[in-house]
Design a protein around this motif. Structure first.
Motif, PDB file in Angstrom:
ATOM      1  N   PHE A 101       0.869  -1.235   0.079  1.00  0.00           N
ATOM      2  CA  PHE A 101       0.062   0.016   0.006  1.00  0.00           C
ATOM      3  C   PHE A 101       0.872   1.278   0.048  1.00  0.00           C
ATOM      4  N   GLY A 102       1.015   1.910  -1.216  1.00  0.00           N
ATOM      5  CA  GLY A 102       1.836   2.962  -1.226  1.00  0.00           C
ATOM      6  C   GLY A 102       1.333   4.370  -0.542  1.00  0.00           C
ATOM      7  N   ASP A 107       1.359   8.640   6.963  1.00  0.00           N
ATOM      8  CA  ASP A 107       0.051   8.380   7.663  1.00  0.00           C
ATOM      9  C   ASP A 107      -0.318   9.306   9.045  1.00  0.00           C
ATOM     10  N   ARG A 108       0.261  10.354   9.184  1.00  0.00           N
ATOM     11  CA  ARG A 108       0.129  11.338  10.093  1.00  0.00           C
ATOM     12  C   ARG A 108       0.897  12.627   9.843  1.00  0.00           C
ATOM     13  N   ASP A 137       1.155  -6.154   5.637  1.00  0.00           N
ATOM     14  CA  ASP A 137       1.975  -5.306   6.492  1.00  0.00           C
ATOM     15  C   ASP A 137       1.814  -3.814   6.158  1.00  0.00           C
ATOM     16  N   LEU A 138       0.810  -3.239   6.450  1.00  0.00           N
ATOM     17  CA  LEU A 138       0.796  -1.604   6.509  1.00  0.00           C
ATOM     18  C   LEU A 138       1.572  -1.094   7.412  1.00  0.00           C
ATOM     19  N   HIS A 139       2.311   0.000   6.982  1.00  0.00           N
ATOM     20  CA  HIS A 139       3.161   0.708   7.633  1.00  0.00           C
ATOM     21  C   HIS A 139       2.864   1.134   8.847  1.00  0.00           C
ATOM     22  N   ALA A 140       1.630   1.355   9.185  1.00  0.00           N
ATOM     23  CA  ALA A 140       1.019   1.799  10.672  1.00  0.00           C
ATOM     24  C   ALA A 140      -0.453   1.358  10.725  1.00  0.00           C
ATOM     25  N   ALA A 141      -0.735   0.381  11.698  1.00  0.00           N
ATOM     26  CA  ALA A 141      -1.979  -0.406  11.704  1.00  0.00           C
ATOM     27  C   ALA A 141      -3.234   0.590  11.951  1.00  0.00           C
ATOM     28  N   GLN A 142      -2.872   1.674  12.138  1.00  0.00           N
ATOM     29  CA  GLN A 142      -4.248   2.565  12.149  1.00  0.00           C
ATOM     30  C   GLN A 142      -4.654   3.225  10.799  1.00  0.00           C
ATOM     31  N   VAL A 229      14.310  -7.045  11.078  1.00  0.00           N
ATOM     32  CA  VAL A 229      13.189  -7.372  10.579  1.00  0.00           C
ATOM     33  C   VAL A 229      12.465  -5.804  10.575  1.00  0.00           C
ATOM     34  N   ASP A 230      11.780  -5.603   9.224  1.00  0.00           N
ATOM     35  CA  ASP A 230      11.311  -4.229   9.136  1.00  0.00           C
ATOM     36  C   ASP A 230      10.203  -4.427   8.063  1.00  0.00           C
TER      37      ASP A 230
END
Length: 338
Positions: A101-102, A107-108, A137-142, A229-230
């Motif tokens: 997901f680009g 995200d903030r 694996d979204l960069h941020a869960a929110q 891991v990232d």
């Protein structure tokens, strides 16, 4: 059970090999041929995107496979236009399968007068007629909360756990999982629990974006085979620097497991020349030839997981069951990790 006979897959140009692999895996599961819907996704001379679907999709359960990777804007527009074409063709339901997901890193509001682009992209996806999103694996869960439709976020850690248990099967006592920053501790802890390994953290402090002023290792890594891991590796500057710092602190080997190999700019050259013994990425982003031919970069497949997730969505069964290593083991059995 839905009245629809079979799920139908359609792919943009972002990662056609992955879409083909997913279709092949689904065909194996269903015992019948599930191919990609015949369509053309092309550009006019001024780079406008045009989509034409050659098959009847009225009343069908459609899955669009399209990561929004580089070129992010082109691939995002392909996704939106394909969705519009399917909606106007009376598809019963449209699910966007977006392995990467680009815009997720936006995200903030990190400072004044900056956008939250991930929310804007989520709004565009919903308005295009997409009714569900399947991603990894979204960069941020929110970010899941940015959508007003269901979002299924898969995790690469079960796949990585299977790979690590295979690659390091006689050396698991020496393995230590490392988070490359404080923000990624939860992700690293999840993988460490799966393989029963200790956890360390590399704390980095930036003077300004793109520059790393200082790195500190939290935890004793001496004599350990460190696994960083990232979720994203872009230019690989931070990753290669973290590997150097770990070796300076006594690590015997450094390996990295990264979900999304963006690998832009000098990334491949940096990784090839770094102290890292190997970098493992998934095929969520189509790998160009320099990545495939790099001696210390390896690609693990996500098609078995996505194929099963699509079938579970179509069947109305649990997607979260794929979060467990035990569930994925038979799906991957005999393919890569036997």
């Amino acid at each position: 059970m839905p009245s629809i006979i079979e799920p139908k897959l359609i792919s943009g140009n972002a990662n056609l090999p992955l879409a083909t692999s997913i279709a092949r895996r689904m065909s194996m599961h269903r015992g019948m041929n599930i191919g990609l819907v015949d369509a053309r996704v092309e550009r006019f001379n001024d780079q406008e995107i045009f989509v034409e679907v050659y098959e009847n999709v009225r009343g069908e359960d459609m899955f669009i496979i399209q990561p929004t990777s580089n070129p992010a804007n082109d691939n995002l527009m392909e996704l939106l236009i394909m969705s519009d074409a399917l909606r106007r063709s009376s598809a019963a339901r449209i699910t966007a399968v977006i392995p990467y997901f680009g815009y997720a890193r936006q995200d903030r509001r990190s400072k004044a007068r900056t956008p939250i682009s991930a929310k804007l992209v989520a709004n565009m996806i919903v308005e295009s007629g997409i009714e569900r999103v399947l991603t990894m694996d979204l960069h941020a869960a929110q970010i899941q909360g940015f959508f007003d439709i269901p979002v299924d976020n898969l995790y690469a850690s079960p796949i990585f756990a299977l790979d690590i248990l295979h690659q390091f099967k006689d050396q698991l006592g020496d393995v230590m999982v490392v988070s490359p920053d404080v923000g990624g501790v939860a992700r690293a802890r999840e993988l460490a629990k799966r393989i029963n390994a200790p956890l360390a953290i590399v704390d980095k402090r930036r003077e300004k974006p793109g520059e790393i002023a200082e790195m500190t290792v939290i935890g004793d890594v001496s004599g350990k085979k460190c696994i960083i891991v990232d979720d994203i590796c872009d230019t690989a500057g931070t990753l290669c620097k973290a590997a150097e710092v770990l070796m300076e602190h006594g690590a015997t080997e450094v390996h990295s497991y990264i979900t999304h190999g963006v690998l832009s700019g000098p990334a491949v050259e940096r990784i090839t020349n770094s102290v890292m013994k190997s970098l493992v990425v998934t095929d969520s982003i189509h790998a160009p030839e320099p990545v495939k031919s790099a001696p210390n970069i390896r690609i693990v497949p996500t098609a078995p997981m996505f194929a099963q997730a699509i079938l579970n969505i179509w069947n109305g069964t649990s997607v979260s069951s794929l979060f467990e290593t035990e569930t994925l083991t038979p799906i991957y059995e005999g393919m890569y990790y036997a």
